[in-house]
Design a protein around this motif. Structure first.
Motif, PDB file in Angstrom:
ATOM      1  N   MET A 129       0.947  -5.252 -13.435  1.00  0.00           N
ATOM      2  CA  MET A 129      -0.130  -4.824 -12.440  1.00  0.00           C
ATOM      3  C   MET A 129       0.505  -5.155 -11.198  1.00  0.00           C
ATOM      4  O   MET A 129       0.208  -4.392 -10.071  1.00  0.00           O
ATOM      5  N   SER A 177       2.210   2.134 -10.249  1.00  0.00           N
ATOM      6  CA  SER A 177       0.853   2.992 -10.334  1.00  0.00           C
ATOM      7  C   SER A 177       0.937   4.356 -10.602  1.00  0.00           C
ATOM      8  O   SER A 177       0.032   5.093 -10.298  1.00  0.00           O
ATOM      9  N   PHE A 197      -1.717   6.689 -12.245  1.00  0.00           N
ATOM     10  CA  PHE A 197      -3.062   6.589 -11.930  1.00  0.00           C
ATOM     11  C   PHE A 197      -3.350   7.265 -10.496  1.00  0.00           C
ATOM     12  O   PHE A 197      -4.195   7.675  -9.957  1.00  0.00           O
ATOM     13  N   ALA A 241      -5.004  -4.518  -8.538  1.00  0.00           N
ATOM     14  CA  ALA A 241      -5.843  -4.353  -9.740  1.00  0.00           C
ATOM     15  C   ALA A 241      -7.207  -3.494  -9.225  1.00  0.00           C
ATOM     16  O   ALA A 241      -7.522  -2.654 -10.219  1.00  0.00           O
ATOM     17  N   ARG A 279      -6.131   0.217  -9.221  1.00  0.00           N
ATOM     18  CA  ARG A 279      -5.914   0.864 -10.597  1.00  0.00           C
ATOM     19  C   ARG A 279      -7.456   1.098 -11.286  1.00  0.00           C
ATOM     20  O   ARG A 279      -7.566   1.918 -11.919  1.00  0.00           O
ATOM     21  N   ALA A 280      -8.255  -0.102 -11.233  1.00  0.00           N
ATOM     22  CA  ALA A 280      -9.592   0.122 -11.707  1.00  0.00           C
ATOM     23  C   ALA A 280     -10.294   1.153 -11.232  1.00  0.00           C
ATOM     24  O   ALA A 280     -10.949   2.008 -11.866  1.00  0.00           O
ATOM     25  N   LEU A 339      -9.109   4.544 -12.687  1.00  0.00           N
ATOM     26  CA  LEU A 339      -9.566   4.720 -14.247  1.00  0.00           C
ATOM     27  C   LEU A 339     -10.335   5.628 -14.498  1.00  0.00           C
ATOM     28  O   LEU A 339     -11.367   5.511 -13.842  1.00  0.00           O
ATOM     29  N   MET A 397      -5.363  -0.847 -17.302  1.00  0.00           N
ATOM     30  CA  MET A 397      -5.124  -0.941 -16.041  1.00  0.00           C
ATOM     31  C   MET A 397      -3.682  -1.066 -15.709  1.00  0.00           C
ATOM     32  O   MET A 397      -3.187  -0.540 -14.974  1.00  0.00           O
TER      33      MET A 397
END
Length: 290
Positions: free
Chosen positions: A144, A149, A152, A173, A176-177, A180, A246
């Motif tokens: 991460m 990424s 994503f 982070a 990425r969250a 999702l 993630m």
């Protein structure tokens, strides 16, 4: 929601089972002045509830379920040991030889009929699993932080991707969250089965575990402790799954260890899980043989 539902159903059903065991155990102690001559196993509880037919049905069900679990171990472990040995030593040992070696180890361990004597093997398995979990989390967090990424980024988000590469770890982070997907229409049915599979083998070991508790005072504490342990494990499962998702994205495979970046550490993780399964085999096989 499915994970919460399956956990709630499991805790409710295990609570009912413990209540049945407690009631029958107290009844048996009232009618016997001497110590109990036999344990209140699942077949014995089923016999008291439904007679001989219920006892036979429960015996067949437990035997098939636990034997099926152990059968998957006999497939999983030789394949992983072959791959690990090939990567670490360069020697290709056939899965048949690994299977034979595993059977030679498991037969004497399966002869142990006192579940308390499996403490050492279970402790070794827990240490190996802890090593694997911590290592997987470490690799996921490092991935991460590296800002990979690509899994994503959606259409029109190229500029945000460039900004994300220069941002801090926490911002990466959160990025990425944010992207999702809350619901995966392609694999939701697989997660339903996975949510139930979390409790693989747990319910069939519930009565043998409480029977193995030594003192009466500890037996009274067992239900509360059991619920706390299950909730703690499920919570960690959820945290572990979210972090790894993630880090890896939608390309994550069903078997998490196969999604790790290639290298010695990933191979050691696969080896650790294989050995952990070897050490937990006697415990999983215990209800079936009983």
């Amino acid at each position: 929601p499915m994970l919460l539902l399956s956990t709630s159903l499991f805790l409710w059903s295990s609570g009912c089972l413990l209540d049945c065991w407690k009631m029958e155990n107290s009844k048996q102690r009232r009618h016997q002045q001497q110590p109990l001559l036999f344990a209140l196993s699942y077949p014995e509880l089923a016999y008291r509830a439904w007679g001989i037919k219920g006892q036979r049905l429960v015996q067949i069900g437990i035997s098939l379920m636990q034997s099926g679990v152990c059968l998957t171990y006999l497939i999983f472990v030789p394949q992983n040991l072959r791959t690990s040995a090939l990567l670490l030593t360069g020697v290709d040992i056939s899965t048949s030889l690994w299977l034979l070696l595993m059977v030679v180890v498991q037969i004497p361990l399966s002869w142990i009929r006192d579940i308390r004597r499996l403490t050492v093997t279970n402790l070794l398995a827990n240490v190996l699993i802890l090593f694997g979990l911590i290592s997987c989390l470490g690799l996921a967090i490092r991935q991460m932080g590296e800002g990979e990424s690509s899994n994503f980024v959606v259409a029109g988000e190229e500029e945000e991707e460039e900004e994300e590469e220069e941002s801090s770890f926490m911002e990466k982070a959160l990025y990425r969250a944010k992207y999702l997907p809350a619901f995966n229409p392609d694999g939701w049915f697989l997660f339903l089965g996975t949510s139930v599979l979390l409790f693989e083998g747990s319910i069939t070991l519930l009565v043998p575990l409480i029977e193995a508790v030594h003192t009466r005072e500890d037996k009274k504490k067992f239900p509360t402790m059991y619920r706390k342990v299950i909730l703690g494990i499920v919570s960690f499962y959820a945290f572990f799954g979210i972090v790894c998702w993630m880090a890896i994205g939608d390309t994550v495979r069903t078997v998490m260890t196969t999604s790790l970046p290639s290298g010695t550490l990933a191979t050691m993780i696969q080896l650790a899980y294989s050995l952990a399964v070897v050490f937990t085999f006697p415990l999983q096989n215990f209800p079936s043989l009983e």
